[in-house]
Design a protein around this motif. Structure first.
Motif: not given
Length: 782
Positions: A618, A641-642, A739
């Motif tokens: 993230a 998630g990223e 983001r």
């Protein structure tokens, strides 16, 4: 007016006061020594330093003398008794007088006098010269003595009966077989000399009977004789032996040939041998030639087998050579004015007169050679002068030419190739004997003298011999210089090289220049090769990359070629440096995807130099790893998630992101399984329809471009998230969330999620729920 002693005293007082007045006014001089002693036949040098008040344009005349004539000093250079034996040299305020071949008549007081435009001055007291001989003195030992204070540390030579005594080097000699107490042997004679001056040997002495002539000895009447070419000379000696009535043979010979001269073909028709009285022998040589110059010696043998040895010096005969001496040369625009003297290479016993000629025609009248009155003549290039001894037509000097401009003649006027033999000859027309010197013009450094002699020889020419060459022809009257001649040596290329600028490791987009160079004559043609394939060059052997690309990298070398050969440069490897390309990211999973499963994230990018990698979660700033692969060994919900991969090197960096979805329930997995299977069937049907339609369209429009409808597809890059060896894998392709803080208009590139090793299939009901992991990947261009 009568001359009285009182008047003489007054005159001397006046002269003394004048000298003292001159000395107090800056006039004076001094001699290095005031007494000097020389052996008969040797040389001496007299030195005087003088001073006087300096005035503008003052001229000074100098003279050495021993006597006055009509109240004037008589210059020694005009005295025939010294002809050919004087050397006069003045430098600044110091004058040297050298006298060679000293005679007994040379003894006396020598003075120096100088005359300026203001006054004259005689340096007192003069130098007293004493001339003496070596003699053997009898005492407790034999001593070599003279009136001169000889150096007792010098090396001496002793002779016994004409034979050198080995290891007798002191000024005294003791014969242990003969002594005053026992009496010297009446038969033997002794002589001595200073080593290096053997021609000045003392006369033989019989120490047993000093006043007796009845011992073994040879006494030469003259130690040296100077005679003219074509004349006749008598060489005489007296000899005696203890066995006077028993002489069985006697003859004359030369130092370098011990044969009887009467048996020598060079002499036998020209020599006579006779005795005026017993014990006196005379050698007469007629029609003298220059080659007759030698050391003549006499020997005899007695019935008792005694032989007078031959190592003792005899009479040295010098056949005079007439020489022209140049005193002064004044150079004018088209001619020269020469002041000359005519003299002999040795000093004859009586004065001689000399006659001059120019270009073979007599000039002036014959007269004695006088150093203070040289002969003056005007000479144009190619004119020559000579002098001869009056009454002796064979005694003529060599012709002395006024210098002529020479020219250089090459042995081969054609092309000169490296390794060829080449001879350059310095010539004059007509051919005249000169001294020659050779010079080379060196670029940027000037002129270098490289050789002398009439010819300059190159045994094998080299490229470094290419230059301009010229020669000079010179003699005592001056020198002339030739026009330069260009020597141009042809040779094949050598030292071929390839220069890469600014670097062999350029950055992408940089301008790069490749330059081929070599040494060759004539100039070369160049060919540049890349990976052994020729590349077209600009003029001057240059190739330019205006904006170099990675595909321009390779192996390069040059080939230089002319008509005499070729040469290759060493190989240069060019590597183009560029920043990482957009990274490709992928994910792999273990067989069963559930809590605790293993997941591997991989990142790769093309770059030069090779890229370094880092994985981030993230928006975290601390990397998860600095390797290209990030492994999750115990997969949990928190791992969803990223993920961001950064590829970087010295040229720059690029990013790509990957999204891992949270794990689904068993029911959700089944639904997803069926939906995915149905979606896959639908996709396959749609693809089939599109392909069929495209095929029909291409038949209708064969010339249409298939690329026109694609649009800006380059902006989207897809990669695959793969879960290996899992029979039932479900995945959703979703857009990665931005983001916080990123621009909303940023270009987005998507990556296709792949399932490695498995094709998408519609599964039956019982296959559902085995594996539960959904993944979507978003790849951004940073």
């Amino acid at each position: 007016m009568s001359w009285t002693p009182q008047k003489a005293i007054v005159m001397c007082a006046l002269l003394l006061s004048k000298v003292q007045a001159l000395e107090t006014n800056g006039w004076g001089g001094s001699y290095d020594v005031t007494t000097i002693c020389g052996l008969r036949g040797s040389s001496v040098e007299l030195v005087c330093t003088f001073w006087y008040p300096q005035t503008k344009n003052a001229s000074v005349k100098t003279v050495w003398f021993t006597k006055w004539n009509n109240d004037k000093p008589e210059d020694l250079r005009s005295d025939p008794q010294y002809a050919g034996r004087l050397h006069f040299d003045c430098q600044d305020n110091q004058c040297r007088l050298s006298i060679s071949q000293l005679r007994g008549s040379d003894a006396g007081v020598y003075k120096f006098r100088f005359v300026t435009t203001v006054n004259s001055y005689t340096v007192t007291p003069g130098v007293t010269l004493t001339v003496t001989d070596l003699n053997v003195q009898v005492g407790s030992a034999l001593s070599c003595v003279s009136k001169c204070n000889l150096d007792t540390g010098a090396s001496y030579i002793w002779y016994k009966d004409g034979q050198e005594i080995l290891n007798a080097n002191s000024y005294w000699y003791y014969d242990y077989r003969s002594s005053p107490s026992r009496g010297y042997d009446d038969r033997h004679s002794y002589s001595c000399a200073i080593r290096g001056y053997q021609q000045l040997v003392s006369p033989p002495l019989c120490p047993g009977r000093p006043s007796s002539t009845w011992c073994n000895r040879v006494l030469y009447e003259e130690r040296s004789i100077c005679a003219l070419k074509g004349s006749t000379v008598d060489i005489s000696c007296t000899y005696s032996t203890y066995y006077s009535s028993q002489v069985t043979s006697k003859f004359w010979f030369t130092k370098n040939d011990p044969r009887d001269l009467k048996l020598d073909d060079r002499y036998k028709a020209r020599v006579e041998l006779f005795e005026k009285s017993q014990g006196q022998s005379t050698l007469r040589i007629n029609n003298l030639m220059e080659s007759d110059s030698a050391d003549y010696r006499f020997t005899f043998t007695t019935k008792g087998k005694f032989t007078w040895k031959s190592t003792l010096p005899g009479t040295i005969l010098t056949v005079a050579v007439v020489q022209v001496q140049v005193v002064l040369v004044t150079v004018k625009e088209s001619y020269i004015i020469a002041q000359l003297l005519c003299h002999l290479s040795c000093s004859p016993p009586s004065p001689l007169s000399f006659c001059w000629s120019r270009n073979g025609q007599p000039v002036g009248s014959c007269a004695p050679s006088q150093m203070d009155k040289p002969f003056e003549v005007i000479l144009y290039p190619g004119d020559y002068v000579s002098c001869a001894v009056e009454g002796y037509p064979l005694n003529v000097s060599a012709q002395l030419y006024a210098p002529m401009t020479p020219f250089v003649s090459p042995s081969d006027p054609g092309e000169i190739v490296e390794g060829d033999r080449l001879i350059l000859t310095c010539r004059t027309n007509p051919a005249i004997s000169y001294r020659h010197r050779w010079f080379k013009k060196i670029r940027n450094t000037g002129i270098l003298e490289i050789s002398d002699g009439e010819q300059l020889v190159f045994k094998a020419t080299k490229s470094s011999d290419s230059a301009e060459y010229f020669c000079t022809a010179e003699n005592e009257l001056g020198a002339k210089m030739s026009e330069p001649v260009q020597v141009d040596v042809k040779y094949a290329p050598r030292n071929c090289s390839l220069l890469v600028r600014p670097s062999k490791f350029p950055e992408e987009g940089q301008s790069v220049t490749l330059t081929c160079s070599s040494y060759a004559k004539p100039e070369t043609n160049y060919t540049l090769y890349k990976d052994d394939q020729p590349v077209r060059l600009e003029s001057g052997g240059i190739y330019r990359f205006i904006s170099i690309r990675p595909q321009d990298a390779g192996r390069f070398y040059c080939k230089a070629r002319n008509e005499y050969g070729e040469a290759n440069s060493s190989e240069e490897v060019i590597e183009v440096m560029y920043s990482p390309r957009p990274p490709e990211v992928s994910a792999k999973a273990s067989d069963d995807i559930r809590p605790g499963s293993w997941v591997s994230l991989t990142c790769s990018s093309d770059a030069k130099p090779n890229a370094s990698y880092a994985w981030y979660k993230a928006t975290e700033e601390t990397p998860l790893t600095t390797a290209a692969v990030y492994n999750i060994s115990d997969y949990q919900a928190k791992h969803a998630g990223e993920y961001r991969c950064v590829a970087h090197n010295a040229m720059g960096s690029r990013n790509a992101t990957l999204w891992l979805q949270p794990m689904a329930s068993s029911l959700t997995a089944s639904i997803v399984h069926y939906v995915a299977a149905g979606g896959a069937v639908l996709v396959l049907l749609l693809v089939a329809v599109v392909l069929l339609r495209k095929k029909m369209t291409s038949k209708a429009q064969p010339n249409a471009s298939s690329d026109g409808s694609r649009g800006p597809a380059d902006d989207l890059v897809y990669s695959t998230v793969t879960f290996s060896k899992q029979p039932h894998i479900y995945a959703n392709v979703v857009e990665a969330q931005r983001r916080k803080g990123e621009d909303q208009d940023e270009d987005v590139e998507y990556s296709l999620v792949n399932c490695d090793g498995h094709a998408l299939k519609l599964k039956t009901q019982e296959d559902a729920g085995v594996s539960e992991l959904d993944s979507a990947v978003q790849k951004r261009r940073i």
